[in-house]
Scaffold this motif. Structure first.
Motif, PDB file in Angstrom:
ATOM      1  N   UNK A 179     -19.569  25.909  69.945  1.00 33.96           N
ATOM      2  CA  UNK A 179     -20.744  26.150  70.766  1.00 33.96           C
ATOM      3  C   UNK A 179     -20.362  25.843  72.207  1.00 33.96           C
ATOM      4  N   UNK A 180     -21.122  26.393  73.159  1.00 35.42           N
ATOM      5  CA  UNK A 180     -20.794  26.158  74.566  1.00 35.42           C
ATOM      6  C   UNK A 180     -22.051  26.203  75.415  1.00 35.42           C
ATOM      7  N   UNK A 181     -21.935  25.625  76.601  1.00 39.25           N
ATOM      8  CA  UNK A 181     -23.001  25.666  77.588  1.00 39.25           C
ATOM      9  C   UNK A 181     -22.361  25.800  78.962  1.00 39.25           C
ATOM     10  N   UNK A 182     -22.739  26.846  79.685  1.00 34.54           N
ATOM     11  CA  UNK A 182     -22.216  27.109  81.024  1.00 34.54           C
ATOM     12  C   UNK A 182     -23.359  26.942  82.012  1.00 34.54           C
ATOM     13  N   UNK A 183     -23.178  26.042  82.989  1.00 38.37           N
ATOM     14  CA  UNK A 183     -24.255  25.746  83.941  1.00 38.37           C
ATOM     15  C   UNK A 183     -23.718  25.845  85.359  1.00 38.37           C
ATOM     16  N   UNK A 184     -24.242  26.809  86.124  1.00 43.50           N
ATOM     17  CA  UNK A 184     -23.840  27.043  87.516  1.00 43.50           C
ATOM     18  C   UNK A 184     -24.944  26.557  88.435  1.00 43.50           C
ATOM     19  N   UNK A 185     -24.561  25.779  89.452  1.00 47.99           N
ATOM     20  CA  UNK A 185     -25.521  25.279  90.427  1.00 47.99           C
ATOM     21  C   UNK A 185     -25.083  25.681  91.822  1.00 47.99           C
ATOM     22  N   UNK A 186     -26.066  25.979  92.666  1.00 47.24           N
ATOM     23  CA  UNK A 186     -25.816  26.340  94.060  1.00 47.24           C
ATOM     24  C   UNK A 186     -26.639  25.436  94.965  1.00 47.24           C
ATOM     25  N   UNK A 187     -25.984  24.857  95.978  1.00 48.09           N
ATOM     26  CA  UNK A 187     -26.660  23.989  96.937  1.00 48.09           C
ATOM     27  C   UNK A 187     -26.430  24.532  98.341  1.00 48.09           C
ATOM     28  N   UNK A 188     -27.460  24.426  99.175  1.00 42.81           N
ATOM     29  CA  UNK A 188     -27.371  24.902 100.557  1.00 42.81           C
ATOM     30  C   UNK A 188     -27.358  23.690 101.487  1.00 42.81           C
ATOM     31  N   UNK A 189     -26.359  23.639 102.361  1.00 40.85           N
ATOM     32  CA  UNK A 189     -26.212  22.554 103.328  1.00 40.85           C
ATOM     33  C   UNK A 189     -26.072  23.186 104.707  1.00 40.85           C
ATOM     34  N   UNK A 190     -27.194  23.245 105.438  1.00 44.76           N
ATOM     35  CA  UNK A 190     -27.242  23.928 106.736  1.00 44.76           C
ATOM     36  C   UNK A 190     -26.777  25.373 106.572  1.00 44.76           C
ATOM     37  N   UNK A 191     -25.641  25.713 107.179  1.00 45.52           N
ATOM     38  CA  UNK A 191     -25.156  27.085 107.097  1.00 45.52           C
ATOM     39  C   UNK A 191     -24.138  27.281 105.978  1.00 45.52           C
TER      40      UNK A 191
END
Length: 224
Positions: A44-56
């Motif tokens: 079994x697997x779990x793929x988790x992508x996160x995106x963070x914005x820091x100013x530009x």
């Protein structure tokens, strides 16, 4: 045996498809994950992508959990921009392999919208998966108080001891309902496998004195 081989092949293909859909250096991440598996077959697997914005700047990182018959393999990849033009990039990668027999707890926390209208067909809007295995603990401390707003006495400190090695939060708004269901399915597979492995016997060691804070005894905090 042929049936199990077919299932393993299907799971490997499903894992690679998930990495491709995430679109975060899929070939690099796939090679790293499969190398960390050491030829073990994923269950079994779990793929988790996160995106963070820091100013530009935009920062992304991906966490991949893969469960095998005897191991939980964790891969984490960050990217970093070295110049303003974004032409010089580096990827920072870490992998950890945890024996399933060492998993101490699998905690699922759910968020449901409009619970007064809940039906059995409703899906959670958010799910947080916390997995603990090392015995390392985080101690969150703060001044203790009482219910009297006029009281200025010193009540010492209070706090919570939290045992957690990895925490992933998946929400329907950010990741989609299917991602929430995928996290739930992975947690079920991990919980089922970890409870089927007997916990290794503890090796007794010397008893260390616990530190005293104010008038309260607290358990020692061990770094991970």
């Amino acid at each position: 045996m042929e049936h199990m081989s077919h299932l393993s092949t299907a799971e490997r293909r499903s894992l690679d498809d998930a990495l491709n859909r995430a679109g975060f250096y899929p070939l690099l991440v796939s090679d790293v994950v499969h190398d960390a598996l050491d030829q073990r077959e994923p269950l079994s697997h779990l793929v988790h992508l996160e995106t963070h914005f820091d100013r530009n700047e935009v920062h992304r990182h991906i966490t991949v959990l893969v469960l095998t018959e005897d191991m939980l393999v964790i891969t984490h990849v960050d990217d970093q921009q070295l110049d303003d033009e974004g032409e010089q990039m580096v990827a920072q990668i870490s992998t950890e392999s945890v024996p399933v027999s060492q998993i101490r707890s699998v905690v699922l926390s759910y968020v449901y919208a409009q619970p007064q209208n809940y039906t059995s067909a409703d899906q959670a809007r958010e799910l947080t998966l916390a997995i603990a295995w090392s015995g390392g603990q985080r101690l969150d401390m703060g001044p203790a108080g009482c219910g009297d707003p006029q009281c200025d006495a010193d009540h010492g400190y209070t706090g919570n001891i939290v045992q957690e090695d990895i925490v992933l939060r998946v929400s329907a708004e950010a990741d989609g309902l299917q991602a929430v269901q995928n996290a739930k399915d992975f947690a079920r597979a991990l919980r089922k496998l970890s409870t089927s492995h007997p916990e290794p016997a503890a090796v007794p060691g010397p008893v260390q004195p616990r530190p005293r804070i104010g008038n309260r005894l607290v358990r020692g905090h061990h770094g991970r």
